[in-house]
Write a protein that holds these residues in place. Structure first.
Motif, PDB file in Angstrom:
ATOM      1  N   THR A 134      14.482  22.849  79.291  1.00  0.00           N
ATOM      2  CA  THR A 134      13.558  23.634  78.461  1.00  0.00           C
ATOM      3  C   THR A 134      12.122  23.458  78.975  1.00  0.00           C
ATOM      4  N   ALA A 135      11.773  22.183  79.295  1.00  0.00           N
ATOM      5  CA  ALA A 135      10.419  21.934  79.817  1.00  0.00           C
ATOM      6  C   ALA A 135      10.227  22.662  81.142  1.00  0.00           C
ATOM      7  N   MET A 171       7.464  25.637  82.440  1.00  0.00           N
ATOM      8  CA  MET A 171       6.629  25.630  83.649  1.00  0.00           C
ATOM      9  C   MET A 171       6.881  26.864  84.496  1.00  0.00           C
ATOM     10  N   LEU A 172       8.129  27.266  84.572  1.00  0.00           N
ATOM     11  CA  LEU A 172       8.465  28.450  85.380  1.00  0.00           C
ATOM     12  C   LEU A 172       7.793  29.698  84.817  1.00  0.00           C
ATOM     13  N   ALA A 215      18.252  27.715  78.690  1.00  0.00           N
ATOM     14  CA  ALA A 215      17.207  27.949  79.696  1.00  0.00           C
ATOM     15  C   ALA A 215      17.346  29.365  80.273  1.00  0.00           C
ATOM     16  N   LEU A 216      18.611  29.746  80.519  1.00  0.00           N
ATOM     17  CA  LEU A 216      18.870  31.092  81.045  1.00  0.00           C
ATOM     18  C   LEU A 216      18.370  32.158  80.071  1.00  0.00           C
ATOM     19  N   LEU A 217      18.661  31.949  78.762  1.00  0.00           N
ATOM     20  CA  LEU A 217      18.236  32.934  77.751  1.00  0.00           C
ATOM     21  C   LEU A 217      16.704  32.991  77.658  1.00  0.00           C
ATOM     22  N   LEU A 218      16.062  31.796  77.701  1.00  0.00           N
ATOM     23  CA  LEU A 218      14.589  31.774  77.602  1.00  0.00           C
ATOM     24  C   LEU A 218      13.949  32.488  78.789  1.00  0.00           C
ATOM     25  N   LEU A 221       1.758  29.975  76.760  1.00  0.00           N
ATOM     26  CA  LEU A 221       2.833  29.639  75.810  1.00  0.00           C
ATOM     27  C   LEU A 221       3.879  28.753  76.493  1.00  0.00           C
ATOM     28  N   GLY A 222       4.234  29.132  77.725  1.00  0.00           N
ATOM     29  CA  GLY A 222       5.228  28.372  78.485  1.00  0.00           C
ATOM     30  C   GLY A 222       4.764  26.946  78.717  1.00  0.00           C
TER      31      GLY A 222
END
Ligand code: ADP
Length: 462
Positions: free
Chosen positions: A166-167, A171-172, A118-121, A177-178
């Motif tokens: 991941t979901a 949203m963030l 999540a941090l990398l995304l 795309l997100g």
């Protein structure tokens, strides 16, 4: 029997169908299996973390944080070790601490991956590696169906832990795309949850079926053992009783004969003597046959297998039964030449033939009884054909069972014990042969005995 419809079992229902001991054993096996299956996944996650950290540039950008993540993963792996050890105690029942500890320890690694991915995304949203991270997360969560499917709650927690961060990132990010990633995560999670549920039901239902089968097998083995013991006891009792009965019966027969043959006795007394002797002989025949049957059933019958002179045996049987041939019946012997050598116990073959020809003569008021010997295939056949009263189809089905008679009423017309054919079949089969019958009421009967060319031991050894 467990059928496919029963696959609707939840694991709790299926476990309720197991005995306490079976359930403990199975739960231990499941935990051990899950801990074994988890091993490759651990290394895959660590490898994926290192690869993603390096390829994304995060390892270079924030080496301290990256090292912290790798260290956290190593700690998560180490945390599993004591629980895996406790789970692998053979036969031991794990308590809730072992089980709960393993449950939590198993979730540390996906938690670490989910957090880091999540941090990398979030940190590198447009990096080409993002697609790879998403694919890796999807692959990890899919493999959970097979890896942990037998422990449903663990599998579900694993999927939730991998998918929710991941979901949330999707949203963030807020972009199309997100949001697409978020929707994809939700749909995929739904799919995985239903797969885990089905797999879990299947697993527990088949375990339940297995347990039923094992229990049934044990019950059947015990029942077989009990039946064999009862049969042995019955045979021993019959053998013993038969011996006990024969001795006084010989005395009865002897004295009855004395009465019958004493010339100065009135005719009525001599006729009574004849009746006693006839009834006594019937009883002796019954005793002999019971003895034979009990010997065969208890496996105490010994056969003297040797090359047979079938022609000679059949000739002597016909000679012996000559006196029993009714006036309107012709008894004939047909032998096809050449008759190959076959094997059997001469005394027992004679006994079978006497019984078949005796029956044919008994049930043929007029016409013909033919004994024929031939060898059409890989056996020698003894056929006893008659033109007598024939056999009803209902009787024909059970004719080789003990005590089966066409007429078993006390006022029956024909003499007999109902054991002759049962004994004949056992004897023929013990000699490696088989016996068949065909008949129609009013059209006569035909019994065919097939005797092997080789004695049974030689034939089976090839
Ligand atoms: P039994 O001592 O009564 O003859 P078996 O076992 O030899 O006992 O025969 C069983 C029954 O099979 C007989 O009671 C009879 O009803 C029937 N059966 C056997 N052989 C013949 C035959 N050749 N013709 C008609 N019925 C037969």
């Amino acid at each position: 029997m467990v059928e496919f419809g029963d696959l609707a079992h939840t694991s709790a229902e299926a476990r309720a169908g197991l005995s306490a001991a079976a359930e403990i054993e199975l739960r231990n096996r499941v935990r051990e299996e899950v801990s074994r299956r988890a091993v490759p996944g651990m290394f895959a996650i660590v490898f994926g973390t290192v690869a993603c950290g390096v390829l994304s540039g995060h390892a270079a950008d924030a080496p301290g944080a990256f090292a912290g993540v790798v260290a956290a993963m190593a700690a998560a792996i180490l945390a599993r070790v004591p629980f895996i050890r406790s789970l692998r105690r053979d036969g031991a029942q794990c308590d809730w601490r072992d089980e709960g500890g393993f449950f939590c320890a198993a979730l540390l690694l996906p938690l670490a991956w989910a957090g880091y991915s999540a941090l990398l995304l979030l940190s590198y949203p447009n990096h080409w590696l993002s697609a790879g991270i998403l694919a890796f997360t999807a692959a990890m969560s899919s493999s959970v169906v097979i890896t942990f499917g037998m422990w449903r709650n663990l599998a579900l927690a694993y999927i939730v832990l991998l998918m929710v961060p991941t979901a949330a990132v999707g949203m963030l990010l807020g972009s199309n795309l997100g949001l697409g990633v978020t929707a994809g995560c939700l749909v995929f999670s739904y799919y995985l949850v239903s797969q885990v549920t089905n797999w879990n039901r299947f697993f527990w239902s088949s375990q339940l079926a297995n347990a039923h089968l094992e229990r049934r097998t044990l019950e059947l083995a015990a029942a077989k053992e009990a039946a064999e013991a009862a049969s042995r006891a019955k045979s021993d009792f019959l053998t013993c009783m038969s011996h006990e009965l024969r001795t006084p019966m010989n005395a009865v027969l002897g004295f009855a004969q004395l009465i019958e043959l004493t010339a100065d006795q009135p005719e009525e007394v001599r006729s009574n003597g004849r009746e006693i002797r006839a009834a006594g002989r019937h009883l002796m025949a019954l005793i002999e046959e019971l003895l034979d049957l009990s010997r065969i059933e208890s496996g105490q019958l010994t056969l003297d297998l040797q090359p047979l002179d079938l022609h000679g045996i059949a000739g002597r049987v016909i000679e012996t039964l000559h006196g029993a041939v009714p006036p309107a019946v012709a008894l004939e012997l047909e032998v096809s030449d050449p008759l190959p050598q076959c094997h059997g116990d001469p005394l027992r073959v004679r006994q079978v033939l006497v019984n078949l020809v005796g029956n044919a003569l008994k049930f043929t008021p007029r016409g013909r009884v033919t004994v024929s010997l031939s060898a059409p295939g890989d056996s020698v056949q003894m056929r006893v054909r008659d033109t007598g009263i024939g056999i009803e189809p209902a009787l024909l089905e059970h004719i080789f069972a003990p005590f089966v008679q066409g007429d078993s009423s006390p006022t029956r017309h024909f003499d007999g014990t109902g054991l002759g054919l049962a004994i004949s079949r056992e004897l023929v089969e013990a000699m490696g042969g088989r016996i068949e019958v065909s008949s129609a009421p009013g059209a006569g009967s035909e019994f065919v005995v097939h005797l092997p060319l080789q004695p049974p031991a030689l034939a089976s050894s090839g």
